[in-house]
Each structure stands twice: as C-alpha cells, then as structure tokens.
Design a protein around this motif. Structure first.
Motif, short mmCIF file in Angstrom:
data_model
loop_
_atom_site.label_atom_id
_atom_site.label_comp_id
_atom_site.label_asym_id
_atom_site.label_seq_id
_atom_site.Cartn_x
_atom_site.Cartn_y
_atom_site.Cartn_z
N GLU A 1 0.84 -1.19 0.00
CA GLU A 1 0.00 0.00 0.00
C GLU A 1 0.88 1.24 0.00
O GLU A 1 1.92 1.28 0.64
CB GLU A 1 -0.88 0.05 1.25
CG GLU A 1 -1.93 -1.03 1.32
CD GLU A 1 -2.71 -0.97 2.62
OE1 GLU A 1 -3.65 -1.76 2.77
OE2 GLU A 1 -2.37 -0.13 3.48
N GLY B 1 -2.74 -9.64 -8.90
CA GLY B 1 -1.93 -8.52 -9.37
C GLY B 1 -0.44 -8.75 -9.25
O GLY B 1 0.36 -7.92 -9.72
N GLN C 1 5.22 5.49 -9.37
CA GLN C 1 4.97 4.06 -9.20
C GLN C 1 5.57 3.55 -7.90
O GLN C 1 6.54 4.10 -7.39
CB GLN C 1 5.61 3.28 -10.35
CG GLN C 1 4.85 3.35 -11.66
CD GLN C 1 5.39 2.32 -12.65
OE1 GLN C 1 6.59 2.05 -12.68
NE2 GLN C 1 4.51 1.78 -13.46
N THR D 1 3.83 -0.77 -10.14
CA THR D 1 2.46 -0.40 -10.41
C THR D 1 2.19 1.04 -10.01
O THR D 1 2.83 1.57 -9.08
CB THR D 1 1.48 -1.33 -9.66
OG1 THR D 1 0.14 -0.93 -9.93
CG2 THR D 1 1.71 -1.29 -8.16
N SER D 2 1.23 1.65 -10.68
CA SER D 2 0.76 2.97 -10.28
C SER D 2 -0.41 2.88 -9.33
O SER D 2 -0.87 3.91 -8.81
CB SER D 2 0.34 3.77 -11.52
OG SER D 2 1.44 3.93 -12.39
N GLN D 3 -0.89 1.66 -9.14
CA GLN D 3 -1.97 1.48 -8.16
C GLN D 3 -1.43 1.73 -6.76
O GLN D 3 -0.29 1.39 -6.45
CB GLN D 3 -2.52 0.06 -8.22
CG GLN D 3 -3.29 -0.29 -9.48
CD GLN D 3 -3.77 -1.73 -9.42
OE1 GLN D 3 -3.20 -2.61 -10.05
NE2 GLN D 3 -4.81 -1.96 -8.64
N SER D 4 -2.27 2.29 -5.93
CA SER D 4 -1.81 2.60 -4.57
C SER D 4 -2.00 1.42 -3.63
O SER D 4 -1.57 1.47 -2.48
CB SER D 4 -2.55 3.82 -4.02
OG SER D 4 -3.93 3.58 -4.01
N SER D 5 -2.63 0.36 -4.13
CA SER D 5 -2.85 -0.80 -3.25
C SER D 5 -2.83 -2.09 -4.07
O SER D 5 -3.48 -2.18 -5.11
CB SER D 5 -4.20 -0.65 -2.54
OG SER D 5 -4.45 -1.78 -1.75
N ILE D 6 -2.07 -3.05 -3.59
CA ILE D 6 -2.03 -4.39 -4.18
C ILE D 6 -2.26 -5.40 -3.07
O ILE D 6 -1.61 -5.34 -2.02
CB ILE D 6 -0.65 -4.67 -4.83
CG1 ILE D 6 -0.46 -3.83 -6.09
CG2 ILE D 6 -0.49 -6.15 -5.15
CD1 ILE D 6 -1.23 -4.33 -7.29
#
Lengths: 148, 183
Positions: free
Chosen positions: B93, B131, B100, B148-153
C-alpha cells in the motif's frame, strides 16, 4: 455639564484601569510541530505535540474568562492547503477539545475570574493523512477575553 | 437663536459623551467580552510518503516456506508449504503515491545446508495472484517483482521448487528480502 464631566472622568478611569489590568497570555512553544509518520500496516502513527497555555486571572475584570482560537494563516505547503478538519486538539478542563473551523474562531476554554492562575495544554494531532506529502505551515492566534 | 445654539451644543456634547461611553465602557459594564491579551503561534505539520508492505503473516515473524523434495530432479516441480497462510499473501500500500511503487526481492544469497553445499534461488519460483505476476527468483539483489501505479495491491505468491538441478541431500535454508519503494 459638571455632572457630565464627572461621569466622563469616572468612565475614563474605569477604562484605564481595565486596560492596565491586561494579563499576559503565555503560550509555549511558539511553534507546534506535528508529524504524520509511517508505521505498520495497521495504520499510520500519529505524533502529537503539546501547546502549553498559562495566564493570570488576578486583575481581570468581569466574572468569566474565555479563550478563543482563530486561524491567521491556514497550514499550507507548496502542494496546497491542509484540510482543517484533519487538525485537532485534545484538552482537559478548563480547556475544551476541538477542531479548527475556517473563518470562524473556536472556543478553547472558559472559566471564572477568581484571581487564580489558569494553565493547561492543547495536545495537537493530525487525524488521517494529508492529501499530499509535504511540510504544511500555518499560524494561529489565541485570544483571551474577560466577560461581565 | 442663542437658546437654540445652546441646545445644539448640549446635544452635540451629550451625543459625544454617549458615544465615548458606548465605545470605552469598562468590561464590567458591558454585555460583550473584552480582549485582554492575544498570542500568535505557528503550527507545522510534516507529512511523508507512507508505504506499507506485508509478505506473509501479520506481525513480526518471518514465515518459512518448506519444500519436501521426494522425487528425482527433472521429475516435476514441488509445491512449497508456508508456515503462515498459503498461498503467501503480498500486501503493498502507498498512502500518498507519487509515480509508481516497486516491489523488489533480494535472493542473492543461495540456500545452504551448513556444510558448504548450496542451491541457488533460481531453483525457486512462484505463481502469482491478485496482481502479482508469476516468475522465478533471479538470484540477484534487486529483482523487480512488480511495478504499479496502483496505490494498493493485495496479491499472493504460491512458491514452488523447480527441481531441475541435482544437489546433495540435506536441509537447505535461505532467506529472501522484499523491498517496497516509490520515488
């Protein structure tokens, strides 16, 4: 006319004695620093800092003192302004816990003018995460009033 | 006319007196508060980027994945069993992500049996989920697992021993260290 002059002189003396009775409001430190630090997955650690407030009621006039807090300059960084609702303080009597409000002064405490000193602390913290990382700097003002 | 002027002067004086009293009335005679003192102070809020990473169980213990190899090399891979949850959870997170976040692994130290025999981490791989891409350890100190550019995996890794090479029998142990970073 003589009677009027007497009234004016009496009121003038009253005013002078009133202003002469102004008490020093001591606030420490001059800069409150609150850090929003990383911790584990359970959530961010919240660092707090105390603001110590002290003043004398001896010499104050009226029956009640009130202490207000107002924003002089909102906490800002290069990235933007900190949402005020994130910034809170906890306090014990005679002071009151609260949250800052924009364009509005907030009552921080009140009590009797009984000749005794008043002291306490506001424990500042940030509830949640600012939208962007950075160093947000703002200026606040405490206002001490005497009420009839 | 003289009487009218006198009345006018008295009215002016009286009005001025009332205004003076109204403005400067001592606090004890007024209905509103009177400012006694005021003080300004500064407030500084320091907020840093916050990254959180968990691989395996919650808490501070390090999970152990065990491969019981009972088949000859080349006869197929062997699934690992973790001392924690299976498959192994990978939770990453970023509270304030700019750019990224990158998850890397250091598997540069081979597994050893304590007698000088070693098995490189390149023999171990994983099947990713949620992911996390699948792959094999590279045996390097800075292998990219995901970016990743996602803020949570919230993913997982199911480990396996590829069972390709031949090594002396024994108990081999090793450790992989994961690092989550962002600019």
């Amino acid at each position: 006319m003589n009677a009027l002059l007497v009234v004016l002189i009496a009121v003038g003396i009253g005013c002078l004695s009133s202003y002469a009775s102004a008490q020093n409001l001591d606030v420490f430190p001059e800069t409150v620093r609150v850090e929003v630090a990383a911790a584990g997955l359970e959530g961010p650690a919240r660092a707090e800092q105390d603001l110590i407030i002290r003043f004398e009621t001896a010499g104050m006039q009226g029956s009640t003192w009130r202490l207000w807090l107002e924003m002089v300059a909102p906490p800002q960084s290069q990235e933007g302004t900190l949402p005020l609702e994130l910034l809170t303080w906890q306090a014990r009597r005679p002071f009151i816990s609260g949250t800052l409000l924009p364009n509005e002064r907030v009552l921080v405490g009140e009590g009797p003018i009984d000749g005794r000193p008043v002291s306490g602390r506001l424990i500042w913290s940030v509830q949640g995460q600012p939208p962007r990382p950075g160093s947000y700097i703002g200026r606040l003002q405490l206002i001490l009033e005497e009420w009839p | 006319m003289r009487g009218l002027g006198s009345v006018f002067r008295r009215a002016v004086v009286l009005t001025a007196a009332l205004l003076f009293i109204g403005v400067n009335l001592p606090p004890c005679l007024r209905a509103q508060g009177h400012v006694v003192d005021q003080k300004q102070f500064d407030i500084v809020i320091q907020s840093a980027n916050v990254l959180r990473l968990r691989v395996g169980s919650t808490g501070s213990q390090v999970d152990r994945v065990t491969f019981q190899v009972g088949i000859p090399p080349g006869a197929g891979s062997v699934q690992g069993v973790s001392s924690g949850p299976n498959p192994v959870p990978v939770v990453a997170e970023a509270v304030q992500l700019s750019g990224q976040m990158r998850l890397t692994a250091d598997s540069s130290t081979p597994l050893g049996d304590g007698s000088g025999n070693q098995i490189p981490f390149t023999e171990i791989g994983w099947t990713g989920g949620g992911g996390v891409p699948s792959g094999l350890f590279s045996g390097s100190s800075n292998q990219l697992i995901l970016a990743t550019s996602q803020s949570s995996i919230s993913g997982s890794m199911a480990f396996f021993y590829s069972n390709v090479g031949s090594y002396p029998a024994g108990v081999y142990t090793g450790r992989v260290t994961y690092t989550l970073s962002s600019p």
